[in-house]
Motif scaffolding. Structure first.
Motif, PDB file in Angstrom:
ATOM      1  N   TYR A   8      37.693  30.241  -0.572  1.00 31.93           N
ATOM      2  CA  TYR A   8      36.734  30.135  -1.668  1.00 31.93           C
ATOM      3  C   TYR A   8      37.321  30.569  -3.004  1.00 31.93           C
ATOM      4  O   TYR A   8      36.829  30.201  -4.062  1.00 31.93           O
ATOM      5  CB  TYR A   8      35.491  30.986  -1.387  1.00 31.93           C
ATOM      6  CG  TYR A   8      34.678  30.513  -0.211  1.00 31.93           C
ATOM      7  CD1 TYR A   8      34.333  29.181  -0.065  1.00 31.93           C
ATOM      8  CD2 TYR A   8      34.244  31.400   0.752  1.00 31.93           C
ATOM      9  CE1 TYR A   8      33.579  28.745   1.008  1.00 31.93           C
ATOM     10  CE2 TYR A   8      33.483  30.982   1.826  1.00 31.93           C
ATOM     11  CZ  TYR A   8      33.161  29.652   1.945  1.00 31.93           C
ATOM     12  OH  TYR A   8      32.412  29.231   3.007  1.00 31.93           O
ATOM     13  N   ILE A  26      33.698  23.580  -4.118  1.00 39.31           N
ATOM     14  CA  ILE A  26      33.662  24.893  -3.475  1.00 39.31           C
ATOM     15  C   ILE A  26      32.241  25.221  -3.032  1.00 39.31           C
ATOM     16  O   ILE A  26      32.008  25.663  -1.901  1.00 39.31           O
ATOM     17  CB  ILE A  26      34.209  25.981  -4.422  1.00 39.31           C
ATOM     18  CG1 ILE A  26      35.680  25.704  -4.736  1.00 39.31           C
ATOM     19  CG2 ILE A  26      34.035  27.366  -3.822  1.00 39.31           C
ATOM     20  CD1 ILE A  26      36.233  26.525  -5.889  1.00 39.31           C
ATOM     21  N   GLN A  27      31.273  24.970  -3.910  1.00 38.01           N
ATOM     22  CA  GLN A  27      29.878  25.263  -3.585  1.00 38.01           C
ATOM     23  C   GLN A  27      29.378  24.384  -2.445  1.00 38.01           C
ATOM     24  O   GLN A  27      28.649  24.843  -1.567  1.00 38.01           O
ATOM     25  CB  GLN A  27      28.991  25.084  -4.825  1.00 38.01           C
ATOM     26  CG  GLN A  27      27.569  25.527  -4.615  1.00 38.01           C
ATOM     27  CD  GLN A  27      27.465  26.985  -4.188  1.00 38.01           C
ATOM     28  OE1 GLN A  27      28.186  27.846  -4.663  1.00 38.01           O
ATOM     29  NE2 GLN A  27      26.574  27.257  -3.254  1.00 38.01           N
ATOM     30  N   ARG A  30      30.842  25.694   0.773  1.00 38.72           N
ATOM     31  CA  ARG A  30      30.174  26.959   1.114  1.00 38.72           C
ATOM     32  C   ARG A  30      28.764  26.709   1.655  1.00 38.72           C
ATOM     33  O   ARG A  30      28.343  27.352   2.612  1.00 38.72           O
ATOM     34  CB  ARG A  30      30.118  27.864  -0.110  1.00 38.72           C
ATOM     35  CG  ARG A  30      29.560  29.234   0.202  1.00 38.72           C
ATOM     36  CD  ARG A  30      29.658  30.145  -0.979  1.00 38.72           C
ATOM     37  NE  ARG A  30      31.027  30.581  -1.087  1.00 38.72           N
ATOM     38  CZ  ARG A  30      31.420  31.704  -1.679  1.00 38.72           C
ATOM     39  NH1 ARG A  30      30.544  32.482  -2.236  1.00 38.72           N
ATOM     40  NH2 ARG A  30      32.671  32.028  -1.736  1.00 38.72           N
ATOM     41  N   ASP A  34      30.008  27.145   5.722  1.00 38.72           N
ATOM     42  CA  ASP A  34      30.395  28.548   5.734  1.00 38.72           C
ATOM     43  C   ASP A  34      30.160  29.095   7.141  1.00 38.72           C
ATOM     44  O   ASP A  34      29.045  28.997   7.677  1.00 38.72           O
ATOM     45  CB  ASP A  34      29.572  29.341   4.718  1.00 38.72           C
ATOM     46  CG  ASP A  34      29.956  30.810   4.716  1.00 38.72           C
ATOM     47  OD1 ASP A  34      31.042  31.126   4.196  1.00 38.72           O
ATOM     48  OD2 ASP A  34      29.180  31.627   5.248  1.00 38.72           O
TER      49      ASP A  34
END
Length: 109
Positions: A8, A26-27, A30, A34
Motif C-alpha cells: 500500500y 491503491i484504494q 484495498r 485487503d
C-alpha cells in the motif's frame, strides 16, 4: 502455497508509491482484496465472530501496538554489554547424520 500481496505504501520517503500507480488503484485494491478486511468479512458471514468481538480485537491490537511504540521510544537504551544478547540461538546445534554444521566439512575422496 501461493500468496499474492500488494504494497500500500512506497519503499521510503523518496518513494511515495504513487509515481507508478494511482491513488485510485491503491484504494481499489484495498477495498476489494485487503486480507484483513476479507478475513473479517468471512468471519462475520460464517458466524465465527460478531462485529463487537472484532471491534474488541481491533482495540486490543491497537493498544498493544501503542504500548510497544511507547516502550520503544521511552525505555532507556540497554547497556552495551547486553546488545548482543538474544540474537543467536545458544544451544548446541542438533546433530544431523553425524555432522556438526559449525565445523568445516572435510572432503573424502
Amino acid at each position: 502455497m501461493e500468496l499474492q500481496t500488494y504494497r500500500y505504501h512506497g519503499h521510503s520517503m523518496s518513494d511515495p508509491g504513487i509515481s507508478y500507480r494511482t491513488r485510485d488503484e491503491i484504494q481499489e485494491v484495498r477495498s476489494k482484496s485487503d486480507p484483513i478486511s476479507m478475513l473479517k468479512d468471512r468471519m462475520l458471514s460464517n458466524n465465527m465472530a460478531s462485529v463487537e468481538e472484532l471491534k474488541e480485537i481491533d482495540v486490543a491490537v491497537r493498544k498493544e501496538i501503542e504500548d510497544a511504540a511507547q516502550f520503544a521510544t521511552t525505555d532507556p537504551e540497554p547497556p552495551l554489554d547486553d546488545l548482543c544478547n538474544h540474537i543467536f540461538y545458544n544451544d548446541p546445534p542438533m546433530e544431523v547424520r553425524g555432522t556438526n554444521p559449525w565445523t568445516k566439512l572435510k572432503s573424502v575422496s
